[in-house]
Enzyme design. Structure first.
Site, short mmCIF file in Angstrom:
data_model
loop_
_atom_site.label_atom_id
_atom_site.label_comp_id
_atom_site.label_asym_id
_atom_site.label_seq_id
_atom_site.Cartn_x
_atom_site.Cartn_y
_atom_site.Cartn_z
N LEU A 26 15.91 10.92 10.12
CA LEU A 26 17.03 10.29 9.40
C LEU A 26 16.92 8.77 9.46
O LEU A 26 17.18 8.08 8.48
CB LEU A 26 18.37 10.77 9.97
CG LEU A 26 18.73 12.23 9.68
CD1 LEU A 26 19.97 12.67 10.46
CD2 LEU A 26 18.97 12.45 8.18
N ARG A 61 36.56 31.85 19.45
CA ARG A 61 37.39 31.59 18.28
C ARG A 61 36.93 32.41 17.08
O ARG A 61 37.72 32.85 16.26
CB ARG A 61 37.30 30.10 17.97
CG ARG A 61 38.51 29.54 17.25
CD ARG A 61 38.53 28.03 17.32
NE ARG A 61 37.53 27.40 16.49
CZ ARG A 61 36.82 26.34 16.85
NH1 ARG A 61 36.99 25.81 18.04
NH2 ARG A 61 35.95 25.81 16.03
N SER A 119 43.31 21.81 6.30
CA SER A 119 43.88 20.80 7.20
C SER A 119 43.94 19.42 6.56
O SER A 119 44.67 18.53 7.02
CB SER A 119 43.00 20.70 8.45
OG SER A 119 41.67 20.34 8.08
N GLU A 144 23.59 20.62 12.14
CA GLU A 144 24.60 20.25 11.14
C GLU A 144 24.63 18.74 11.00
O GLU A 144 24.74 18.02 12.00
CB GLU A 144 25.99 20.75 11.58
CG GLU A 144 27.07 20.40 10.55
CD GLU A 144 28.46 20.82 11.03
OE1 GLU A 144 28.93 21.87 10.58
OE2 GLU A 144 29.05 20.10 11.85
P1 0O2 Z 1 33.80 19.91 17.16
O1 0O2 Z 1 34.54 19.85 18.44
O2 0O2 Z 1 33.99 18.70 16.30
O3 0O2 Z 1 32.35 20.26 17.31
P2 0O2 Z 1 31.36 28.26 9.71
O4 0O2 Z 1 30.11 27.46 9.45
O5 0O2 Z 1 32.31 28.26 8.57
O6 0O2 Z 1 31.03 29.63 10.24
P3 0O2 Z 1 32.32 26.09 11.37
O7 0O2 Z 1 31.15 25.65 12.18
O8 0O2 Z 1 33.68 25.99 12.03
O9 0O2 Z 1 32.16 27.58 10.90
O10 0O2 Z 1 32.26 25.25 10.03
P4 0O2 Z 1 33.11 24.05 9.50
O11 0O2 Z 1 34.48 24.50 9.15
O12 0O2 Z 1 32.29 23.47 8.42
O13 0O2 Z 1 33.32 23.03 10.73
C1 0O2 Z 1 32.26 22.44 11.42
C2 0O2 Z 1 32.74 21.16 12.05
O14 0O2 Z 1 33.41 20.32 11.09
C3 0O2 Z 1 33.76 21.32 13.17
O15 0O2 Z 1 33.12 21.65 14.36
C4 0O2 Z 1 34.36 19.89 13.20
O16 0O2 Z 1 33.48 18.96 13.79
C5 0O2 Z 1 34.45 19.57 11.73
N1 0O2 Z 1 35.76 20.03 11.20
C6 0O2 Z 1 36.01 21.11 10.42
N2 0O2 Z 1 37.31 21.19 10.13
C7 0O2 Z 1 37.93 20.15 10.74
C8 0O2 Z 1 39.30 19.68 10.79
O17 0O2 Z 1 40.23 20.26 10.23
N3 0O2 Z 1 39.53 18.54 11.53
C9 0O2 Z 1 38.52 17.87 12.17
N4 0O2 Z 1 38.85 16.76 12.85
N5 0O2 Z 1 37.23 18.29 12.14
C10 0O2 Z 1 36.94 19.40 11.43
P5 0O2 Z 1 33.97 22.29 15.57
O18 0O2 Z 1 33.02 23.06 16.41
O19 0O2 Z 1 35.14 23.06 15.03
O20 0O2 Z 1 34.55 21.08 16.37
#
Ligand code: 0O2
Length: 214
Positions: A26, A61, A119, A144
């Site tokens: 990157l 989760r 959200s 990711e």
């Molecule tokens: P952390 O603590 O930041 O690592 P899926 O691929 O759909 O099976 P996943 O991985 O939940 O499941 O996909 P998604 O929804 O694309 O989310 C991946 C990451 O995006 C999350 O990782 C967060 O970093 C960010 N994210 C997604 N939704 C939100 C939100 O509503 N608010 C914030 N602040 N960040 C979000 P993690 O592991 O959930 O959290």
């Protein structure tokens, strides 16, 4: 997880290798972009390997048993790299640069800018596969990449912080307020992007941009 420590360490080592390769790749792509276009669209880069406790919490989760197999198959952000850009157009430019790289295979694309999450979360995600060349084999490791503007990053960081204060679901009024803030962020990004486009045009009309004065 009930997997022997040595086996866990071996898998995590591969994630570490892939993270280093992706970071370097990157950085090369961004430097090349800067050289071609005369500016760096990325304000900063952050990367991390997901902690064991976060992996376990995420598996729970998603209603999966805590096994190495489930971790590798269902957690797509064990390697997380975040590119924070100045302007909205920079996000899309960087996405295109990454997608055209021969070293990075795109597994999945999530445009939470055009389709924000419930959200209010706005960002562009690429789930990618990175080849790691071991002494006798090549393995592909998932990562990711989150690409977003400073404004989107500001919202996501504060949202993350505030939601963590609640053990389960946050109250309805908190969610609603955060959602409204995300609309403000989206509008602000659009205005800043338009202002930047205007300034860029202004530069071109008023300066002898690109001429070689030597
Ligand atoms: P952390 O603590 O930041 O690592 P899926 O691929 O759909 O099976 P996943 O991985 O939940 O499941 O996909 P998604 O929804 O694309 O989310 C991946 C990451 O995006 C999350 O990782 C967060 O970093 C960010 N994210 C997604 N939704 C939100 C939100 O509503 N608010 C914030 N602040 N960040 C979000 P993690 O592991 O959930 O959290």
């Amino acid at each position: 997880m009930n997997t022997p420590r040595k086996q866990v360490a071996e898998v995590m080592l591969k994630y570490d290798f892939a993270k280093r390769i992706l970071e370097t790749q990157l950085q090369i792509l961004i430097k090349e972009f800067e050289f071609k276009h005369g500016y760096n669209p990325v304000e900063h880069i952050k990367s991390r390997i997901k902690s064991e406790s976060s992996i376990i919490a995420k598996l729970k989760r998603k209603n999966y048993e805590c096994t190495m197999e489930n971790m590798q198959n269902h957690i797509h952000d064990i390697i997380g790299i975040r590119l924070v850009c100045s302007f909205l157009s920079d996000v899309y430019d960087i996405v295109e640069v990454i997608k055209s790289s021969k070293q990075i295979t795109i597994k999945e694309e999530k445009d939470y800018i055009n389709s924000p999450k419930e959200s209010g979360y706005i960002s562009y995600h690429l789930i990618v596969l990175i080849p790691i060349y071991l002494h006798d084999t090549t393995e592909y490791v998932e990562a990711e990449i989150q690409i977003r503007t400073i404004a989107m990053d500001f919202w996501a960081s504060l949202d993350h912080k505030m939601r963590y204060k609640f053990l389960g679901e946050s109250p309805k009024e908190v969610k609603e307020e955060l959602y409204q803030c995300s609309l403000d962020i989206k509008a602000l990004d659009k205005r800043m992007n338009e202002l930047n486009q205007f300034i860029n045009k202004y530069d071109c009309n008023n300066e002898d941009v690109g001429s070689n004065k030597l």
